[in-house]
Design an enzyme around this catalytic site. Structure first.
Site, PDB file in Angstrom:
ATOM      1  N   GLN A  54       0.838  -1.198   0.000  1.00  0.00           N
ATOM      2  CA  GLN A  54       0.000   0.000   0.000  1.00  0.00           C
ATOM      3  C   GLN A  54       0.873   1.248   0.000  1.00  0.00           C
ATOM      4  O   GLN A  54       1.624   1.471   0.949  1.00  0.00           O
ATOM      5  CB  GLN A  54      -0.886  -0.018   1.244  1.00  0.00           C
ATOM      6  CG  GLN A  54      -1.703   1.238   1.439  1.00  0.00           C
ATOM      7  CD  GLN A  54      -2.446   1.237   2.765  1.00  0.00           C
ATOM      8  OE1 GLN A  54      -2.696   0.189   3.332  1.00  0.00           O
ATOM      9  NE2 GLN A  54      -2.778   2.398   3.258  1.00  0.00           N
ATOM     10  N   GLY A  55       0.776   2.058  -1.046  1.00  0.00           N
ATOM     11  CA  GLY A  55       1.589   3.267  -1.143  1.00  0.00           C
ATOM     12  C   GLY A  55       0.752   4.523  -0.970  1.00  0.00           C
ATOM     13  O   GLY A  55       0.443   5.221  -1.943  1.00  0.00           O
ATOM     14  N   SER A  85       1.150   6.694   2.344  1.00  0.00           N
ATOM     15  CA  SER A  85       1.874   7.693   3.146  1.00  0.00           C
ATOM     16  C   SER A  85       3.096   8.247   2.423  1.00  0.00           C
ATOM     17  O   SER A  85       3.773   7.530   1.678  1.00  0.00           O
ATOM     18  CB  SER A  85       2.351   7.076   4.452  1.00  0.00           C
ATOM     19  OG  SER A  85       1.267   6.543   5.155  1.00  0.00           O
ATOM     20  N   SER A 143       4.614  -0.961   4.207  1.00  0.00           N
ATOM     21  CA  SER A 143       4.772  -2.283   4.842  1.00  0.00           C
ATOM     22  C   SER A 143       4.980  -3.346   3.783  1.00  0.00           C
ATOM     23  O   SER A 143       4.242  -3.400   2.792  1.00  0.00           O
ATOM     24  CB  SER A 143       3.526  -2.648   5.644  1.00  0.00           C
ATOM     25  OG  SER A 143       3.392  -1.795   6.737  1.00  0.00           O
ATOM     26  N   GLU A 160     -10.870  -2.275   6.054  1.00  0.00           N
ATOM     27  CA  GLU A 160     -10.367  -2.871   7.296  1.00  0.00           C
ATOM     28  C   GLU A 160     -11.576  -2.879   8.221  1.00  0.00           C
ATOM     29  O   GLU A 160     -11.794  -1.953   8.973  1.00  0.00           O
ATOM     30  CB  GLU A 160      -9.219  -2.019   7.845  1.00  0.00           C
ATOM     31  CG  GLU A 160      -7.961  -2.166   7.016  1.00  0.00           C
ATOM     32  CD  GLU A 160      -6.929  -1.080   7.280  1.00  0.00           C
ATOM     33  OE1 GLU A 160      -7.280  -0.066   7.907  1.00  0.00           O
ATOM     34  OE2 GLU A 160      -5.791  -1.247   6.833  1.00  0.00           O
ATOM     35  N   GLU A 169      -4.379  10.266  18.228  1.00  0.00           N
ATOM     36  CA  GLU A 169      -4.876  11.654  18.199  1.00  0.00           C
ATOM     37  C   GLU A 169      -5.962  11.802  17.135  1.00  0.00           C
ATOM     38  O   GLU A 169      -6.998  12.448  17.360  1.00  0.00           O
ATOM     39  CB  GLU A 169      -3.730  12.631  17.906  1.00  0.00           C
ATOM     40  CG  GLU A 169      -2.700  12.766  19.031  1.00  0.00           C
ATOM     41  CD  GLU A 169      -1.683  11.636  19.052  1.00  0.00           C
ATOM     42  OE1 GLU A 169      -1.698  10.789  18.128  1.00  0.00           O
ATOM     43  OE2 GLU A 169      -0.882  11.581  20.004  1.00  0.00           O
TER      44      GLU A 169
HETATM   45  C1  LIG Z   1       3.879  -0.281  11.438  1.00  0.00           C
HETATM   46  C2  LIG Z   1       3.368   0.717  10.431  1.00  0.00           C
HETATM   47  C3  LIG Z   1       3.018   0.268   9.167  1.00  0.00           C
HETATM   48  C4  LIG Z   1       2.570   1.187   8.203  1.00  0.00           C
HETATM   49  N1  LIG Z   1       2.280   0.711   6.948  1.00  0.00           N
HETATM   50  C5  LIG Z   1       1.909   1.575   5.985  1.00  0.00           C
HETATM   51  C6  LIG Z   1       1.704   1.116   4.641  1.00  0.00           C
HETATM   52  O1  LIG Z   1       1.841  -0.064   4.343  1.00  0.00           O
HETATM   53  N2  LIG Z   1       1.380   2.014   3.689  1.00  0.00           N
HETATM   54  C7  LIG Z   1       1.204   3.333   3.977  1.00  0.00           C
HETATM   55  O2  LIG Z   1       0.867   4.103   3.064  1.00  0.00           O
HETATM   56  N3  LIG Z   1       1.398   3.819   5.244  1.00  0.00           N
HETATM   57  C8  LIG Z   1       1.751   2.964   6.244  1.00  0.00           C
HETATM   58  N4  LIG Z   1       1.967   3.422   7.533  1.00  0.00           N
HETATM   59  C9  LIG Z   1       1.905   4.856   7.782  1.00  0.00           C
HETATM   60  C10 LIG Z   1       0.756   5.301   8.657  1.00  0.00           C
HETATM   61  O3  LIG Z   1      -0.449   5.266   7.935  1.00  0.00           O
HETATM   62  C11 LIG Z   1       1.112   6.714   9.144  1.00  0.00           C
HETATM   63  O4  LIG Z   1       2.239   6.595   9.994  1.00  0.00           O
HETATM   64  C12 LIG Z   1      -0.014   7.385   9.896  1.00  0.00           C
HETATM   65  O5  LIG Z   1      -1.079   7.667   9.026  1.00  0.00           O
HETATM   66  C13 LIG Z   1       0.448   8.694  10.590  1.00  0.00           C
HETATM   67  O6  LIG Z   1       1.059   9.527   9.671  1.00  0.00           O
HETATM   68  P1  LIG Z   1       2.516  10.152   9.937  1.00  0.00           P
HETATM   69  O7  LIG Z   1       3.405   9.046  10.394  1.00  0.00           O
HETATM   70  O8  LIG Z   1       2.893  10.926   8.722  1.00  0.00           O
HETATM   71  O9  LIG Z   1       2.360  11.139  11.156  1.00  0.00           O
HETATM   72  P2  LIG Z   1       1.800  12.685  11.139  1.00  0.00           P
HETATM   73  O10 LIG Z   1       0.557  12.696  10.365  1.00  0.00           O
HETATM   74  O11 LIG Z   1       2.962  13.506  10.655  1.00  0.00           O
HETATM   75  O12 LIG Z   1       1.543  12.893  12.622  1.00  0.00           O
HETATM   76  C14 LIG Z   1       2.577  13.180  13.595  1.00  0.00           C
HETATM   77  C15 LIG Z   1       1.891  13.393  14.944  1.00  0.00           C
HETATM   78  O13 LIG Z   1       0.983  14.509  14.872  1.00  0.00           O
HETATM   79  C16 LIG Z   1      -0.329  14.109  15.237  1.00  0.00           C
HETATM   80  N5  LIG Z   1      -1.333  14.798  14.418  1.00  0.00           N
HETATM   81  C17 LIG Z   1      -1.330  14.936  13.065  1.00  0.00           C
HETATM   82  N6  LIG Z   1      -2.439  15.598  12.653  1.00  0.00           N
HETATM   83  C18 LIG Z   1      -3.153  15.883  13.773  1.00  0.00           C
HETATM   84  C19 LIG Z   1      -4.398  16.534  14.017  1.00  0.00           C
HETATM   85  N7  LIG Z   1      -5.138  17.016  13.027  1.00  0.00           N
HETATM   86  N8  LIG Z   1      -4.828  16.641  15.302  1.00  0.00           N
HETATM   87  C20 LIG Z   1      -4.103  16.126  16.338  1.00  0.00           C
HETATM   88  N9  LIG Z   1      -2.912  15.503  16.164  1.00  0.00           N
HETATM   89  C21 LIG Z   1      -2.454  15.376  14.910  1.00  0.00           C
HETATM   90  C22 LIG Z   1      -0.370  12.616  14.959  1.00  0.00           C
HETATM   91  O14 LIG Z   1      -1.380  11.967  15.709  1.00  0.00           O
HETATM   92  C23 LIG Z   1       1.033  12.189  15.366  1.00  0.00           C
HETATM   93  O15 LIG Z   1       1.131  12.005  16.749  1.00  0.00           O
HETATM   94  C24 LIG Z   1       2.425   2.553   8.516  1.00  0.00           C
HETATM   95  C25 LIG Z   1       2.760   2.997   9.813  1.00  0.00           C
HETATM   96  C26 LIG Z   1       3.231   2.106  10.756  1.00  0.00           C
HETATM   97  C27 LIG Z   1       3.587   2.617  12.116  1.00  0.00           C
END
Ligand SMILES: Cc1cc2nc3c(=O)[nH]c(=O)nc-3n(C[C@H](O)[C@H](O)[C@H](O)COP(=O)(O)OP(=O)(O)OC[C@H]3O[C@@H](n4cnc5c(N)ncnc54)[C@H](O)[C@@H]3O)c2cc1C
Length: 402
Positions: free
Chosen positions: A130-131, A133, A165, A248, A387
């Site tokens: 899944q692409g 993020s 992932s 999901e 959050e």
């Molecule tokens: C084990 C794992 C597997 C994953 N696999 C995939 C995958 O296969 N494909 C894929 O596309 N993605 C994948 N992801 C990515 C995942 O979907 C993102 O990590 C997630 O959506 C959060 O985005 P971010 O990491 O950019 O954090 P950000 O969005 O940058 O957030 C950083 C912090 O700010 C907080 N925050 C952000 N916006 C708000 C708001 N509006 N209000 C309050 N707080 C806020 C968040 O809660 C977090 O604590 C995976 C992540 C993990 C941990």
């Protein structure tokens, strides 16, 4: 909330338990009890069993190679497999292939896309990731900046994805890409299927806290895919992505509660075996975990009720996700505290169980618990951070202002 299954669903349960009884090896304790070598052999054989009984894609219609199961049969199947400690998803790419890509192709794919892609998920020829993020687009997914530009009968893709992932094991990716830079940010996105095995794609594994390269950065430099590989409308990708994330669904909720119950029972054994059963602080934390576990179980039932009534997942899905992921962190933290200094140098490193507690049979040792503890960190991030789940609950359940 009706806590009983229909008569038909219970008949199906009897069918599945008898199938498990006749196919699993004698003395079976669950996949978690096997060492990595035995695990690989078992999974290869188990794949053939699932294929033979049309259980590799139990929820797909039979004309596409699926089992054609009803929603309640799917929930029962998940529960019985969980109790037996056998998986439905056999490789790290299967959840993306069967659940996400498969379901979206079934819902919105053209007849050609269905007949091309679905059999290849079942045969294992296509391994999906899944692409969505990107470094600047996680919670705010609409900010996706990876671009795709139409050239003749192909799309040319440039940009970067992250946290993909099992991307290092995949040969296809479904991705959200920007195809119109002038449109408002939700409207210029397209849902594109991209072959990974080409020179314009570089996959760089990222090591996680547990030492496993479970996810990756993926770089696109003039990568190409056929113009036909769009799901839905060009520039209509936002709706397609939201629908994909909705797959999901709740059929797995009660099965996950069963896994948590088994994990909790192991924790009680661990506490007793380490002579900590009389410690008042440990007892209080255990009791708190137990009551929270009951809340997880009841929330899972509510989620299942919505699923069985055929409604799309409501805000209760956010409540379940928030609750189980935080519960899981507290229960595994208690295990690590009980282990004490041994947790700093665990006995053996165990294969991770990425999205929930270990399967039945997992050893009750420091290696297993430390692996669980480290995995649990990710649970309050993936599929929506805590959050973001709280924002959904605040806005959609409590009606608070944005
Ligand atoms: C084990 C794992 C597997 C994953 N696999 C995939 C995958 O296969 N494909 C894929 O596309 N993605 C994948 N992801 C990515 C995942 O979907 C993102 O990590 C997630 O959506 C959060 O985005 P971010 O990491 O950019 O954090 P950000 O969005 O940058 O957030 C950083 C912090 O700010 C907080 N925050 C952000 N916006 C708000 C708001 N509006 N209000 C309050 N707080 C806020 C968040 O809660 C977090 O604590 C995976 C992540 C993990 C941990």
């Amino acid at each position: 909330m009706d806590l009983r299954y229909s008569e038909d669903a219970e008949k199906y349960r009897a069918h599945i338990t008898s199938l498990l009884g006749s196919t699993l090896p004698e003395g079976w304790h669950g996949l978690g009890a096997l060492d990595p070598g035995e695990r690989g052999t078992f999974l290869r054989e188990w794949r053939n069993v699932l294929l033979e009984h049309r259980l590799l894609a139990p929820h797909w219609p039979t004309e596409h190679g699926g089992g054609g199961l009803s929603n309640s049969e799917r929930a029962v199947l998940n529960e019985e497999f969980t109790k037996a400690g056998v998986p439905l998803m056999l490789t790290d790419n299967d959840a993306s292939g069967f659940q996400l890509l498969g379901n979206i192709v079934l819902a919105l794919g053209t007849p050609e896309q269905k007949s091309h892609f679905l059999p290849r998920v079942i045969s294992g020829e296509h391994l999906w990731c899944q692409g969505f993020s990107e470094p600047g687009a996680g919670s705010d997914l609409a900010s996706v900046a990876t671009r795709a530009v139409r050239e003749g009968d192909e799309w040319v893709i440039n940009g970067q994805k992250i946290w993909t992932s099992a991307g290092h094991l995949a040969n296809w990716m479904f991705a959200l890409v920007r195809t119109d830079t002038e449109a408002p940010k939700h409207r210029g996105l397209t849902f594109l299927l991209i072959p990974m095995d080409q020179p314009g794609i570089e996959v760089r594994p990222i090591s996680q806290i547990n030492g496993n390269p479970e996810f990756n950065e993926v770089f696109f430099t003039d990568a190409r895919t056929s113009a036909e590989n769009v799901i839905g409308e060009v520039n209509g990708g936002w709706g397609v992505a939201m629908m994909t994330l909705g797959f999901e669904r709740g059929e797995n909720a009660t099965a996950m509660a069963l896994r948590f119950q088994a994990e909790f029972d192991r924790l009680v054994d661990l506490v007793n075996s380490r002579g900590r059963g009389d410690d008042p602080q440990v007892r209080a934390r255990l009791a708190r975990c137990y009551t929270r576990l009951q809340v997880v179980r009841l929330l899972a039932m509510r989620s299942l009720t919505t699923f069985l009534s055929g409604e799309p997942p409501g805000p209760e899905a956010a409540i379940v996700k928030l609750y189980w992921s935080e519960y899981w962190q507290s229960v595994s933290a208690l295990a690590v505290d009980v282990l004490g200094a041994e947790a700093i140098a665990p006995t053996v490193q165990r294969p991770p169980s990425a999205d929930g507690p270990d399967l039945h049979g997992a050893p009750n040792d420091s290696g297993s618990w430390v692996g669980t503890y480290l995995n649990a960190f990710a649970s309050t991030i993936y599929t929506g951070t805590s959050e973001i789940q709280r924002n959904i609950i605040a806005e959609r359940v409590l009606g608070l202002p944005k």
